[in-house]
Design an enzyme around this catalytic site. Structure first.
Site, PDB file in Angstrom:
ATOM      1  N   GLY A  45       0.827  -1.213   0.000  1.00 27.24           N
ATOM      2  CA  GLY A  45       0.000   0.000   0.000  1.00 27.24           C
ATOM      3  C   GLY A  45       0.853   1.252   0.000  1.00 27.24           C
ATOM      4  O   GLY A  45       1.613   1.504  -0.933  1.00 27.24           O
ATOM      5  N   LYS A 102       3.056 -10.296  -4.160  1.00 26.74           N
ATOM      6  CA  LYS A 102       3.876  -9.211  -3.585  1.00 26.74           C
ATOM      7  C   LYS A 102       5.260  -9.706  -3.164  1.00 26.74           C
ATOM      8  O   LYS A 102       6.267  -9.050  -3.413  1.00 26.74           O
ATOM      9  CB  LYS A 102       3.139  -8.582  -2.406  1.00 26.74           C
ATOM     10  CG  LYS A 102       1.896  -7.814  -2.851  1.00 26.74           C
ATOM     11  CD  LYS A 102       1.012  -7.473  -1.671  1.00 26.74           C
ATOM     12  CE  LYS A 102      -0.180  -6.643  -2.096  1.00 26.74           C
ATOM     13  NZ  LYS A 102      -1.202  -6.546  -1.035  1.00 26.74           N
TER      14      LYS A 102
HETATM   15  P1  NAP Z   1     -11.463  -1.315  -8.508  1.00 27.41           P
HETATM   16  O1  NAP Z   1     -12.007  -0.491  -7.400  1.00 27.41           O
HETATM   17  O2  NAP Z   1     -12.186  -2.568  -8.887  1.00 27.41           O
HETATM   18  O3  NAP Z   1     -11.315  -0.374  -9.779  1.00 27.41           O
HETATM   19  C1  NAP Z   1     -10.988  -0.862 -11.036  1.00 27.41           C
HETATM   20  C2  NAP Z   1     -11.207   0.229 -12.061  1.00 27.41           C
HETATM   21  O4  NAP Z   1     -10.744  -0.230 -13.318  1.00 27.41           O
HETATM   22  C3  NAP Z   1     -12.668   0.642 -12.245  1.00 27.41           C
HETATM   23  O5  NAP Z   1     -12.761   2.039 -12.357  1.00 27.41           O
HETATM   24  C4  NAP Z   1     -13.067  -0.024 -13.563  1.00 27.41           C
HETATM   25  O6  NAP Z   1     -14.013   0.733 -14.310  1.00 27.41           O
HETATM   26  C5  NAP Z   1     -11.744  -0.001 -14.312  1.00 27.41           C
HETATM   27  N1  NAP Z   1     -11.639  -1.088 -15.281  1.00 27.41           N
HETATM   28  C6  NAP Z   1     -11.673  -2.414 -15.045  1.00 27.41           C
HETATM   29  N2  NAP Z   1     -11.543  -3.097 -16.209  1.00 27.41           N
HETATM   30  C7  NAP Z   1     -11.413  -2.178 -17.177  1.00 27.41           C
HETATM   31  C8  NAP Z   1     -11.246  -2.238 -18.587  1.00 27.41           C
HETATM   32  N3  NAP Z   1     -11.180  -3.413 -19.239  1.00 27.41           N
HETATM   33  N4  NAP Z   1     -11.149  -1.081 -19.281  1.00 27.41           N
HETATM   34  C9  NAP Z   1     -11.201   0.122 -18.625  1.00 27.41           C
HETATM   35  N5  NAP Z   1     -11.356   0.253 -17.304  1.00 27.41           N
HETATM   36  C10 NAP Z   1     -11.459  -0.887 -16.595  1.00 27.41           C
HETATM   37  O7  NAP Z   1      -9.959  -1.764  -8.189  1.00 27.41           O
HETATM   38  P2  NAP Z   1      -8.924  -1.067  -7.182  1.00 27.41           P
HETATM   39  O8  NAP Z   1      -9.144  -1.610  -5.817  1.00 27.41           O
HETATM   40  O9  NAP Z   1      -8.918   0.401  -7.396  1.00 27.41           O
HETATM   41  O10 NAP Z   1      -7.546  -1.722  -7.665  1.00 27.41           O
HETATM   42  C11 NAP Z   1      -6.893  -1.266  -8.839  1.00 27.41           C
HETATM   43  C12 NAP Z   1      -5.481  -1.857  -8.891  1.00 27.41           C
HETATM   44  O11 NAP Z   1      -4.756  -1.435  -7.746  1.00 27.41           O
HETATM   45  C13 NAP Z   1      -5.427  -3.393  -8.865  1.00 27.41           C
HETATM   46  O12 NAP Z   1      -4.324  -3.829  -9.631  1.00 27.41           O
HETATM   47  C14 NAP Z   1      -5.183  -3.704  -7.392  1.00 27.41           C
HETATM   48  O13 NAP Z   1      -4.552  -4.946  -7.198  1.00 27.41           O
HETATM   49  C15 NAP Z   1      -4.259  -2.566  -7.029  1.00 27.41           C
HETATM   50  N6  NAP Z   1      -4.215  -2.187  -5.619  1.00 27.41           N
HETATM   51  C16 NAP Z   1      -5.365  -1.992  -4.933  1.00 27.41           C
HETATM   52  C17 NAP Z   1      -5.302  -1.583  -3.619  1.00 27.41           C
HETATM   53  C18 NAP Z   1      -6.545  -1.353  -2.799  1.00 27.41           C
HETATM   54  O14 NAP Z   1      -6.411  -1.112  -1.592  1.00 27.41           O
HETATM   55  N7  NAP Z   1      -7.728  -1.413  -3.379  1.00 27.41           N
HETATM   56  C19 NAP Z   1      -4.050  -1.377  -2.995  1.00 27.41           C
HETATM   57  C20 NAP Z   1      -2.879  -1.595  -3.740  1.00 27.41           C
HETATM   58  C21 NAP Z   1      -2.977  -1.998  -5.060  1.00 27.41           C
HETATM   59  P3  NAP Z   1     -15.526   0.989 -13.752  1.00 27.41           P
HETATM   60  O15 NAP Z   1     -15.334   1.901 -12.566  1.00 27.41           O
HETATM   61  O16 NAP Z   1     -16.237   1.653 -14.876  1.00 27.41           O
HETATM   62  O17 NAP Z   1     -16.068  -0.346 -13.371  1.00 27.41           O
HETATM   63  N1  HSE Z   2      -6.131  -6.466  -1.631  1.00 27.19           N
HETATM   64  C1  HSE Z   2      -4.879  -5.961  -1.225  1.00 27.19           C
HETATM   65  C2  HSE Z   2      -4.726  -6.098   0.274  1.00 27.19           C
HETATM   66  C3  HSE Z   2      -4.761  -4.523  -1.634  1.00 27.19           C
HETATM   67  O1  HSE Z   2      -5.715  -6.346   0.948  1.00 27.19           O
HETATM   68  O2  HSE Z   2      -3.601  -5.985   0.775  1.00 27.19           O
HETATM   69  C4  HSE Z   2      -3.416  -3.930  -1.403  1.00 27.19           C
HETATM   70  O3  HSE Z   2      -2.469  -4.459  -2.282  1.00 27.19           O
END
Ligand code: NAP
Ligand code: HSE
Length: 437
Positions: A135, A206
């Site tokens: 994160g 990770k």
């Molecule tokens: P999320 O809330 O599900 O958001 C995904 C976004 O991507 C949405 O806006 C979605 O559009 C868009 N999307 C998905 N498929 C698409 C496509 N084919 N074309 C265009 N747009 C597309 O996911 P997130 O939690 O933000 O996570 C995003 C990335 O960050 C992932 O790789 C995750 O592993 C990483 N990450 C997340 C966290 C966390 O705490 N959440 C922390 C570290 C890393 P719509 O909104 O229109 O559905």
């Molecule tokens: N799903 C992941 C977690 C998001 O819970 O740690 C951060 O990489």
């Protein structure tokens, strides 16, 4: 006079929304610190009409990802959509077009990092991936830059916020697994497919990234030993507490005599270690360098604002490179490409650990001696035993802690023990880490 760097985003979910929000909120601060005005020109999403958690100019949104990938004005593509495909194809296309990349996508980097980094080196573009691990914790920058003078001996810690949140709540309040998982999902901590979190796969992604950067090796992702938390029982959480431990999902990477050991599994950690008190969405990562010794980082491992902090750190670093006319200042994989080696991966059977074993055994005379006889015959020495309750003729839990033993021997012993007619259910095994070796 500020210089301008133009950014295109793919994804406006939990992380993407926070990135746009923080770039807007901290615009002046960023200008004061780096003299750059970061302009978001286009944001690709799946659904333009979906309600968003932030106010964003509807003109910026598009469902045509190509408008981000091929716009000649966009310097930097920030991929926050997740998943391996089509994210992989999109990033390769952006790289071929000479665009720098920032991504939080650990699944993509752990499984296709080699291809992405090779393409980026060929096309002379930078890749920032700080948010892919831990994160908001700047662990990747620490490994690549701050600790550059060290050979790394090991890296270990809690790298999944969702699992730590679930285990913390189950330990503190006896919370039910499904209910607590739903809470983690509602808070935006979990992956779009939370199986990746609870089955340990996200942690494996990770630690594969960290091991690769720290040891300068390619980690074949399928060789990372991975166990999640979905089978953790309240009974084991309670017994752990009786022994003075908590169960945490640990990710562990070590380099031992030229072999690399990379594993993820539930682990009992003692009350005397700092990991014991890392709770909720917090992650903790310890790196051991040959010069600096042990260093630990603790911070929020998931959630929009913390992750956006890491993403924007990368955006700023690349922005500074662009405005200074510099590229590939720090190698993508920490080592120069010609020095990244194939790794000899150590099998899980070859590790040495302490173990917690919970037998379901009939409450009859001689049962303990049968179990301990098999353990002894396999070179496993018992550190402590508790037997809970008395149900003459019925099954009772018999709980043991072992001294250090080789996993191969433990597996062989359990295979024999589980075939005894006095054993009524498969034995539960949880590794114990007292951090003494
Ligand atoms: P999320 O809330 O599900 O958001 C995904 C976004 O991507 C949405 O806006 C979605 O559009 C868009 N999307 C998905 N498929 C698409 C496509 N084919 N074309 C265009 N747009 C597309 O996911 P997130 O939690 O933000 O996570 C995003 C990335 O960050 C992932 O790789 C995750 O592993 C990483 N990450 C997340 C966290 C966390 O705490 N959440 C922390 C570290 C890393 P719509 O909104 O229109 O559905
Ligand atoms: N799903 C992941 C977690 C998001 O819970 O740690 C951060 O990489």
């Amino acid at each position: 006079m500020n210089q301008r760097v133009t950014v295109g985003l793919i994804g406006l979910g939990t992380v993407g929304s926070s990135v746009v929000q923080v770039l807007t909120q901290q615009r002046t601060l960023l200008q004061e610190r780096c003299g750059i005005d970061f302009q978001v020109k286009r944001i690709a999403v799946r659904d333009r009409h979906k309600p968003r958690s932030i106010r964003v100019d509807p003109q910026l949104l598009t469902t045509e990802v190509q408008e981000v990938l091929t716009d000649p004005e966009i310097d930097l593509v920030v991929e926050l959509m997740g998943g391996t495909e089509p994210a992989r194809s999109y990033l390769l296309k952006a790289i071929e077009g000479g665009k720098h990349i920032v991504t939080a996508n650990k699944a993509l980097l752990a499984e296709h990092g080699e291809e992405i980094f090779t393409a980026a080196a060929r096309h002379q573009v930078d890749i920032g991936c700080e948010a892919s691990v831990g994160g908001g914790i700047p662990i990747i920058r620490a490994i690549k830059e701050g600790f550059v003078a060290n050979r790394f001996l090991s890296i270990f810690g809690i790298v999944n916020g969702t699992c730590n949140y679930i285990l913390s709540r189950m330990t503190a309040e006896g919370g039910d697994f499904a209910t607590v998982l739903q809470e983690a999902m509602d808070k935006g901590y979990a992956e779009p497919d939370p199986t990746l979190d609870i089955e340990g796969i996200d942690s494996a992604h990770k630690i594969a990234i960290l091991a690769s950067l720290a040891f300068g090796v390619q980690i074949p992702f399928h060789r990372v030993y991975t166990e999640g938390i979905s089978r953790i029982d309240q009974a084991d959480i309670r017994y752990a507490q009786e022994f003075g431990y908590k169960i945490k999902l640990l990710a562990i990477a070590k380099e031992i005599e030229g072999q690399v050991e990379v594993r993820v599994h539930p682990t009992m950690v003692p009350s005397t270690h700092l990991l014991y008190s890392v709770e909720g969405v917090y992650n903790a990562i310890t790196v051991v360098g040959d010069q600096v010794g042990e260093n630990s980082f603790i911070g929020k491992g998931a959630g929009g604002p913390a992750t956006a902090s890491a993403v924007i750190g990368d955006i700023v670093e690349i922005g500074r490179n662009i405005t200074q006319g510099s590229v590939l200042r720090v190698p993508h994989r920490s080592y120069l490409p010609q020095h990244v080696r194939a790794s000899a991966m150590r099998n899980i059977e070859d590790i040495v650990s302490e173990y917690y074993l919970r037998f379901s055994a009939l409450d009859k005379p001689g049962v303990l001696s049968k179990i301990s006889g098999i353990l002894g015959a396999n070179d496993i020495s018992i550190a402590s035993v508790i037997q809970k309750g008395r149900r003459e003729g019925g099954a009772v839990p018999v709980v043991m802690m072992t001294h250090h033993a080789q996993e191969r021997n433990v597996r062989r012993a359990l295979q024999a023990i589980d075939q005894l007619d006095v054993i009524t259910a498969p034995t539960v095994l949880i590794r114990v880490e007292n951090f003494t070796r």
